[in-house]
Design a protein around this motif. Sequence first.
Motif, short mmCIF file in Angstrom:
data_model
loop_
_atom_site.label_atom_id
_atom_site.label_comp_id
_atom_site.label_asym_id
_atom_site.label_seq_id
_atom_site.Cartn_x
_atom_site.Cartn_y
_atom_site.Cartn_z
N GLU A 267 39.35 83.13 11.22
CA GLU A 267 38.10 82.45 11.57
C GLU A 267 37.88 82.44 13.07
OE1 GLU A 267 35.21 79.04 10.11
OE2 GLU A 267 37.30 78.42 10.16
N VAL A 268 38.93 82.29 13.85
CA VAL A 268 38.78 82.37 15.30
C VAL A 268 38.21 83.74 15.68
CG1 VAL A 268 40.04 82.48 17.49
CG2 VAL A 268 40.52 80.64 15.87
N ARG A 269 38.76 84.79 15.10
CA ARG A 269 38.25 86.13 15.40
C ARG A 269 36.80 86.27 14.95
NH1 ARG A 269 43.24 87.62 13.15
NH2 ARG A 269 42.19 88.43 11.29
N ARG A 270 36.49 85.75 13.76
CA ARG A 270 35.13 85.90 13.23
C ARG A 270 34.12 85.14 14.08
NH1 ARG A 270 32.00 83.47 8.70
NH2 ARG A 270 30.55 85.11 8.01
N VAL A 271 34.48 83.93 14.53
CA VAL A 271 33.56 83.16 15.37
C VAL A 271 33.34 83.88 16.70
CG1 VAL A 271 33.29 81.02 16.68
CG2 VAL A 271 34.00 80.93 14.27
N TRP A 272 34.41 84.39 17.29
CA TRP A 272 34.25 85.12 18.55
C TRP A 272 33.34 86.34 18.36
CZ3 TRP A 272 33.68 85.56 23.38
CH2 TRP A 272 33.70 86.82 23.98
N GLU A 273 33.59 87.12 17.33
CA GLU A 273 32.80 88.33 17.10
C GLU A 273 31.33 88.00 16.84
OE1 GLU A 273 35.01 90.07 13.95
OE2 GLU A 273 36.66 90.72 15.27
#
Length: 394
Positions: A267-273
């Motif tokens: 989720e951290v990666r998805r939010v950043w992207e």
Amino acid sequence: MALLDGFDFTALGEMLSGLGADGWLLYDFHGLNPVATRVVGMHGMGTRRFFVLLSRPEGGRPVAVAHRIELASFDGFPGEVRPYAAWSELHAVLGPLVAGKTLAMEVSPLDRVPYLDRVPHGVIELLEGFGARIVSSAPLVTRFAARWSPAELAGHRRAAEALAGIAQETLRWAGSELARGAEVRETAVQRRVMEAFAPAGLVTDHPPIVGFQANAANPHYEPQEGADRRLQAGEVLLLDLWAGPSRGTVFADQTWMAFAGRTPDAEVRRVWETVRAARDAAVGRLRERWGGAAVTGAELDDAARAVIREAGYGDAFPHRTGHSIDRDLHGSGPHLDNFETADDRELLAGIGFSVEPGIYLGGRFGMRSEINVFLDAAGPEVTPRAPQTDLLLV
């Protein structure tokens, strides 16, 4: 610099014709209207009401109405200065000046754009009582108050590159300190940024926003000594910093994101992207439209917001996509906003603004990515030259 130095009265005349206005009536009292002081170029004392009427070239020279105790602020004014002291004198001078004229002023119907709605309702009532008709000066503000000078653009570019370097160095420092077992607190990161400004030739008006993990979910979080958060492995770091070569010029304003560790979760990666994609969607829309039909800040806000909404985070983006930048960090020009306000002002060459979409998951973490854009006649210029593309793993 002389008052109204270099002012383009020919361009003003063309724009006034488009508005159906006879003149631009600038008003200020105690700094309520930064547009007025910037356009006129005043730097003296301003504790009393003043008005400056700028007309089409065929309409005559500029006229200033100023209080007798502050006439020194109008030394070198390239027109007529009509003094007053008592309120009755003000009315006697102002009435004949505005009677029967259509005048552009810093007003926004229904307060749609508060950054433009600078003139008090009582002043409008007064002028209308003298027989004036008031229309919004929105395009004049964009053209004459929000534009950057060549020197301001050069200073902004230098500041932008310096800020990008300071941000990345500071975030990597925080990660290395954590890795060696040292205590890293939000206020310590703030101090490191502030200490880096002077050697880089930068000044600011406020310490940066630094938020770890849950605190990063508060867009305008301000850490306080003794109540700030200590960084832990596996946490998100948000750093929002702004500075310029001097006070009263165009600052650069950026937000950088990092993760304390090497393996951020899905989720951290998805939010950043998603945040990065929203930022780039706004710039992409601008590039597509530039040089063709008029484009507004509201349209760019819509473009960024659509990316976040489609990713399922629409309710977690509670602010506009970007703000005008001029000699005020949050300037008077068009904002990238169709959310907090309906800013339908056209984006014109010579102005600048931030692009900073964010996603804030209350109690968990938040992310924002912020760059700046200068609108050159040839097309948009993004600063810094190398915006953040990957989440910094520190």
